[in-house]
Design an enzyme around this catalytic site. Structure first.
Site, mmCIF file in Angstrom:
data_model
loop_
_atom_site.group_PDB
_atom_site.id
_atom_site.type_symbol
_atom_site.label_atom_id
_atom_site.label_comp_id
_atom_site.label_asym_id
_atom_site.label_seq_id
_atom_site.Cartn_x
_atom_site.Cartn_y
_atom_site.Cartn_z
ATOM 1 N N ALA A 46 -3.616 -11.305 -6.229
ATOM 2 C CA ALA A 46 -3.037 -12.574 -5.790
ATOM 3 C C ALA A 46 -3.074 -12.663 -4.273
ATOM 4 C CB ALA A 46 -1.599 -12.710 -6.284
ATOM 5 N N THR B 84 1.572 -7.445 1.456
ATOM 6 C CA THR B 84 1.972 -8.594 2.261
ATOM 7 C C THR B 84 3.114 -8.185 3.193
ATOM 8 O OG1 THR B 84 3.756 -9.435 0.846
ATOM 9 C CG2 THR B 84 1.493 -10.019 0.232
ATOM 10 N N GLU C 195 5.546 4.712 1.677
ATOM 11 C CA GLU C 195 5.176 5.629 2.752
ATOM 12 C C GLU C 195 4.619 4.900 3.958
ATOM 13 O OE1 GLU C 195 5.272 8.425 4.824
ATOM 14 O OE2 GLU C 195 5.123 9.509 2.924
ATOM 15 N N GLY D 241 -6.675 -5.977 16.992
ATOM 16 C CA GLY D 241 -6.099 -5.969 15.661
ATOM 17 C C GLY D 241 -4.894 -5.075 15.502
ATOM 18 N N LYS E 169 11.678 0.046 10.898
ATOM 19 C CA LYS E 169 11.174 1.389 10.608
ATOM 20 C C LYS E 169 12.248 2.449 10.820
ATOM 21 C CE LYS E 169 6.345 0.268 11.717
ATOM 22 N NZ LYS E 169 5.228 0.478 12.661
ATOM 23 N N GLY F 79 -3.398 0.121 12.123
ATOM 24 C CA GLY F 79 -4.764 -0.158 11.677
ATOM 25 C C GLY F 79 -4.814 -0.373 10.188
#
Length: 813
Positions: free
Chosen positions: A502, A553, A604, A662, A680, A794
């Site tokens: 999806a 996502t 993780e 990126g 985090k 990354g």
């Protein structure tokens, strides 16, 4: 001597009859060939009978189809024209007889069992007659003069002693090639036509094999043999090469429709092996059934799985049953008197309840006769009203090797538990050849697949993945799965089956698996409108085994469906930090659900991308260590920015380069706000065993709040205003041999994030590019803390981390 039985599909056309003739031509010993009615004819005869009895003129159309089917075979049969004309006369004579019987049934609107038995006998009478002309060198024996039956509870059972005697006498003067009609018999007292029931041609063949002490009984049909499970439900079900008589009987009794269950009994006592063969694949080995079944040579704990989908469970319960002798006798006597067959019995050790499994068609009658039997006890309250549970399925795992392997039942129920399937009743005989259990019918497919996979009956262990988000991380993950699939299948017998994908407002579901070579095209062309709720319902309704939901996502609405999925025993692997950093109550609820349901909730990659940070912390804690301090650089984006700032590259340009490379979000303010690091740190602190919310984290930010207001264009225009400030700070730090690091820290109940100046002796000093680093101080690793360092940003490394979590669920070695 060999007895060979050919089913309706095997002889259903002139071409098929020629194929059978070719198969039997290679037999160089005395042979008895038993044949069934042509394919579907028995069903058509019964349908035509019911229509005629109901006064429905459409019976004539059904009868015409029966006539046409036989006439077509006669016309195409490979025989001479004079023989064809002779055959046509004899066939028409039988069809005329049948037509007159139907007319009589239609006129009187009545169909007695006697008439019905006679009507269905015409199927075998016609097929045997037609086939005899193709097998001109075969002698036809009239089976009605050889197999005699008794009648009990409206069912005809063969008188084995009399039938054996008649068959042996008939063969004293017969040829070495004999053709016999299956299914048909006659009552020994009245001489009227009877039959041996559905699948009775198998039974006929077994009776002949036993009476004549045949070397082997071969059952030829359109299947390759007994399958490890129903191939309509399990795509990778395989042929079972060998079975014992006991194993074959158990599989037949629980729904495997390869042979008629009573077939095994006559040959079992004579130790005559059975071979199941496919008429259309005569070179395939099929399934060999014998006393030993080569069981000891097989390493498989179970041989196969069988099931009955139309099951009902009837429970007789009450405190008045405890200690009372004869209650079960009365239950089974009442059922037997009414011809009701019981295929499962489960009784509580307290004796206060007995549950029995019956076919759905018998359920209401069974309840009625049991309530009549225990009418007095029910009225006194010592026994409750008979309880009927419907829409159930009964599953049996079968294998002689089960008796030599401890823990089979434990593994079975663990497998079902992992799939979220509750067992309503179960039964296991002392022989340990069969463990049977009752579940809700809607879980049957899932149960069969889970067991087939768990007991290594499948060629591959399968994980069924639903992947949401196919951007940089999700796209990389799918490509990694596509590339690694052959290796995983070859080396670890693991199949990653992507059954759902999806993105945005489109979703694609395919139980058999989506082709990853062109999944984007399929999603665009075949995808359905989607939302998190539609996605959740679609996954749950697919009811698939070994299911894993993979969230690539950053969506909060998507994270909100985790709980519903996990409550249905669907594991969750996520790169989305929202759930693990959400309100502590939600976080702990998800963790507890995973533990209670024996599934996985893995994240993780929420911290450190592909670095093994969370797994390492969990290992430390599970081994009895205690984490007392965490210090970390957790933003690859911010680390890249502070490593990139130089005399020639100002602060604003370093931000731009992070975006272009990126490393940052499309809107870099998300990274600069430090909220990603806050999340985090919250996740790490919680995994360390401490209760903390995002609001508890002290934030020492380096970009004033006004720069986060307005549009992204305004941000780019204004951020240059900070270049000179950061350049001054850079020069000062350069002279002092220090670097800037955005550090997350937990110690003594306090969480904070902020810029920190680190010198050359600090482990964070040489952190290059977009790397992450975490320093963990524990009671054991106190003087020399543990350090984990590496790529922390990354798409490819994050995808690899997600992939690693998925593989860990498979538990491969």
């Amino acid at each position: 001597m060999k007895v060979m039985k050919f089913g309706g599909t095997s002889v259903g056309s002139a071409a098929n009859i020629a194929n059978v003739k070719k198969i039997i031509s290679g037999v160089n010993e005395p042979i008895v060939v038993v044949v069934s009615a042509f394919k579907s004819i028995t069903d058509k005869l019964l349908t035509t009978s019911r229509l005629a009895a109901a006064g429905d003129y459409s019976y004539e159309r059904e009868f015409r189809e029966i006539v046409e089917q036989h006439v077509t075979v006669v016309c195409k049969l490979d025989i001479s024209e004079p023989q064809r004309e002779k055959l046509a006369v004899e066939v028409n004579k039988l069809l005329d007889e049948l037509s007159n019987i139907f007319k009589g049934v239609f006129l009187i609107n009545d169909l007695s069992p006697k008439t019905s038995d006679k009507i269905v006998s015409y199927g075998e009478r016609l097929s045997t007659l037609i086939i005899s002309y193709a097998f001109s060198d075969y002698e036809i024996l009239d089976v009605t003069q050889l197999i005699k039956t008794d009648c009990a509870f409206g069912k005809h059972t063969p008188d084995m002693e009399l039938s054996n005697k008649l068959i042996r006498n008939a063969f004293e003067n017969s040829s070495k090639k004999v053709l016999v009609a299956g299914f048909i018999s006659t009552c020994k007292t009245t001489g009227e036509i009877t039959n041996l029931g559905r699948g009775g041609s198998d039974y006929t063949a077994a009776i002949f094999a036993s009476a004549l002490d045949a070397n082997i009984l071969e059952i030829w049909s359109d299947v390759d043999g007994f399958m490890s499970a129903d191939p309509k439900v399990i795509n990778n079900a395989h042929v079972i090469e060998s079975l014992t008589f006991t194993e074959a009987t158990e599989l037949c009794n629980f729904g495997a429709k390869v042979i008629y269950p009573p077939t095994i009994f006559p040959v079992y006592h004579k130790n005559i092996p059975i071979r199941i063969k496919n008429t259309f694949k005569p070179d395939a080995p099929g399934t060999y059934i014998s006393h030993d079944g080569e069981t000891r040579k097989s390493k498989a704990m179970i041989k196969g799985i069988s099931s009955i989908s139309d099951s009902c469970l009837i429970t007789v319960q009450g405190l008045g049953m405890v200690g009372i002798i004869g209650v079960n006798f009365r239950i089974f006597r009442a059922l037997a008197k009414n011809g009701i067959s019981v295929f499962l019995v489960s009784q509580a050790s307290s004796e206060n309840s007995t549950s029995i499994g019956v076919r759905s068609a018998d359920a209401n009658l069974a309840v009625r006769v049991l309530e009549e039997e225990f009418e007095k006890e029910i009225s006194l309250g010592s026994i409750n009203r008979v309880l009927l549970e419907t829409e159930l399925a009964t599953v049996a795992i079968v294998g002689e090797n089960m008796k030599y392997t401890p823990g089979i039942a434990g593994k079975l129920f663990e497998t079902l538990g992992k799939s979220g399937i509750s067992v309503i009743a179960c039964a296991q005989g002392a022989s340990e050849v069969n463990i049977s259990f009752v579940i809700k019918n809607k879980y049957l497919r899932k149960a069969l697949n889970s067991i087939h996979d768990s007991f290594f009956l499948s060629e591959y262990k399968a994980l069924n993945l639903f992947i949401v988000g196919i951007g940089t991380v999700g796209g990389n993950l799918i490509e990694q799965i596509r590339q690694q699939q052959p290796k995983l299948m070859e080396q670890y017998a693991l199949k990653l089956n992507v059954v759902g994908i999806a993105r945005g407002r489109k979703a694609l579901f395919c139980r058999e698996g989506i082709n990853l070579d062109n999944y984007k095209t399929e999603l665009d062309e075949k995808g359905i409108p989607s939302s998190p709720e539609i996605l959740r319902d679609g996954i749950i309704n697919m009811n698939i085994f070994n299911a894993v939901f993979v969230d690539c996502t950053a969506s909060e609405p998507v994270s909100q469906i985790y709980g519903d999925l996990m409550s249905q025993n669907i594991s969750v692997v996520t790169a989305n930090k929202v759930a693990a950093s959400s309100a502590y109550d939600n976080y702990i609820k998800l963790k507890n659900t995973a533990r209670e349901r024996n599934i996985k909730f893995l994240f993780e990659t929420n911290v450190g991308a592909g670095l093994p940070i969370i797994n390492t912390m969990n290992s430390l804690i599970n081994s009895g260590d205690k984490i007392v301090k965490i210090e970390a650089v957790l933003s690859g984006t911010l680390n890249f920015i502070f490593n990139t700032i130089s005399k020639d590259i100002p602060f604003s340009k370093a931000i731009y380069l992070a975006k272009e490379s990126g490393y940052s979000e499309p809107d870099p303010r998300i990274d600069l706000s430090g909220m990603d690091v806050v999340r985090k740190l919250v996740i790490l602190t919680r995994e360390a065993g401490y209760q903390v919310e995002q609001a508890d984290v002290e934030k020492n930010l380096f970009v004033p709040q006004e720069y986060f207001n307005g549009t992204i264009e305004e941000f780019w225009a204004n951020i240059r205003q900070l270049d000179s400030e950061f350049e001054e700070r850079r020069k000062k730090l350069e002279s002092e041999h220090k670097h800037l690091r955005f550090v997350a820290k937990y110690e003594k109940g306090k969480c904070e994030v902020g810029l920190q100046e680190v010198g050359q002796n600090h482990p964070f000093y040489d952190l290059e590019g977009s790397n992450n680093i975490i320093q963990i101080t524990t009671e054991r690793y106190n003087e020399y803390p543990m350090i984990i360092k590496g790529y922390g940003a990354g798409a490819s490394v994050t995808a690899a981390g997600v992939f690693s979590d998925i593989i860990s669920i498979a538990n491969i070695r």
